[in-house]
Write an enzyme that holds these catalytic residues in place. Structure first.
Site, PDB file in Angstrom:
ATOM      1  CG  ASN A  10      -1.701   1.261   1.396  1.00 39.57           C
ATOM      2  OD1 ASN A  10      -1.789   2.053   0.465  1.00 39.57           O
ATOM      3  ND2 ASN A  10      -2.279   1.470   2.572  1.00 39.57           N
ATOM      4  CE  LYS A  12       0.160   3.487   4.839  1.00 38.57           C
ATOM      5  NZ  LYS A  12      -0.122   3.613   6.231  1.00 38.57           N
ATOM      6  CG  HIS A  94      -5.941   1.780   5.035  1.00 36.88           C
ATOM      7  ND1 HIS A  94      -5.539   2.717   5.958  1.00 36.88           N
ATOM      8  CD2 HIS A  94      -4.888   0.948   4.851  1.00 36.88           C
ATOM      9  CE1 HIS A  94      -4.284   2.453   6.311  1.00 36.88           C
ATOM     10  NE2 HIS A  94      -3.868   1.391   5.654  1.00 36.88           N
ATOM     11  CB  SER A 201       4.759  -1.888  12.029  1.00 42.68           C
ATOM     12  OG  SER A 201       4.283  -0.563  12.207  1.00 42.68           O
TER      13      SER A 201
HETATM   14  C1  PEP Z   1      -0.990   0.010   5.875  1.00 40.35           C
HETATM   15  O1  PEP Z   1      -0.987   1.173   5.542  1.00 40.35           O
HETATM   16  O2  PEP Z   1      -1.889  -0.743   5.470  1.00 40.35           O
HETATM   17  C2  PEP Z   1       0.083  -0.466   6.738  1.00 40.35           C
HETATM   18  C3  PEP Z   1       0.007  -1.671   7.227  1.00 40.35           C
HETATM   19  O3  PEP Z   1       1.118   0.417   6.969  1.00 40.35           O
HETATM   20  P1  PEP Z   1       2.532   0.083   7.700  1.00 40.35           P
HETATM   21  O4  PEP Z   1       3.022  -1.235   7.122  1.00 40.35           O
HETATM   22  O5  PEP Z   1       3.412   1.218   7.342  1.00 40.35           O
HETATM   23  O6  PEP Z   1       2.252  -0.033   9.146  1.00 40.35           O
END
Ligand code: PEP
Length: 241
Positions: A10, A12, A94, A201
């Site tokens: 993702n 973003k 999300h 994460s």
């Molecule tokens: C996400 O945006 O779906 C996500 C899991 O972000 P991150 O891996 O940066 O925590």
């Protein structure tokens, strides 16, 4: 039937035309056989990403979709438009959409239905906040978010992502056992073949332990999907587990 693992990035609101091309080139060079892989990119880049990834094993998708088919909805993008750009996946619900843009369970369910109806594979995100976890409400919250969609029809072919809000972009990951417990709970509401991803994460250093859990079928990866070596290491971990 064994479930094929899925690792979906993702992005973003990150990237430029040049950095996207370089990132995808690097990912394509190192892609492991085994898990299915995808990147969910910002809308304006879909055309270029589709051209670059056509004929490769890496699939692509979007991060949001309108619940409406067409019409006077300024700034929105329909599921049919995403399908026209060859998207296979679209993320719906999300936590950033739920919290920053006040998307309700009902609206997320309508987006899910629109995506499914256009032949896309929705990746439905569910997850509790830290306050909800501390109050012992994790199962109640994720069940409510999932049931809003299940109540509207079949989940078949779709993907579920458990993403605890407190773990997204914070560097704080759910332990494999914390994640597995929620995945096992969600699994009971779905048919066996539905893939349930963990997100929050995930990095090269923790992916293998998470993917070793029986009900974790891959990951939805935010920050680490923007770094080719990290993303590839996560894919490698999914290929092994
Ligand atoms: C996400 O945006 O779906 C996500 C899991 O972000 P991150 O891996 O940066 O925590």
């Amino acid at each position: 039937m064994a479930r094929t693992r899925l690792v979906a990035g993702n992005w973003k609101m990150h990237g430029t035309r040049a950095s996207n091309r370089a990132l995808l080139d690097a990912i394509l060079k190192g892609l492991a056989k085994g898990p299915e892989c995808a990147v969910c990119v910002p809308f304006p880049y879909l055309g270029e990403v589709a051209k670059q990834l056509a004929g490769t094993p890496l699939r692509w998708g979007a991060q949001n979709v309108s619940e409406h088919e067409r019409g006077a909805f300024t700034g929105e993008v329909s599921a049919a438009m995403l399908a026209e750009f060859g998207c296979r996946y679209v993320i719906v619900g999300h936590s950033e959409r739920r919290h920053l843009y006040c998307e309700s369970d009902a609206q997320v369910a309508a987006k899910f239905t629109a995506a499914h109806g256009a032949g896309l594979v929705p990746i439905l995100c569910v997850g509790e906040t830290l306050a909800e976890r501390d109050a012992g409400l994790t199962e109640e919250v994720v069940a409510r978010q999932l049931d809003a969609v299940l109540g509207k029809g079949a989940f078949s072919g779709a993907v579920l992502a458990y993403e605890p809000v407190w773990a997204i972009g914070t560097g704080r990951t759910a332990t494999p056992h914390q994640a597995q417990a929620v995945h096992a709970f969600l699994r009971k509401r779905l048919s066996r073949e539905v893939r349930i991803l963990y997100g929050g994460s995930v990095k090269a250093s923790n992916a293998a332990a998470l993917f070793a859990m029986p009900d974790i079928d891959g990951g939805l990866i935010g920050g680490a999907s923007l770094v080719a070596e990290e993303f590839l290491a996560i894919v490698q971990a999914a290929a092994k587990g």
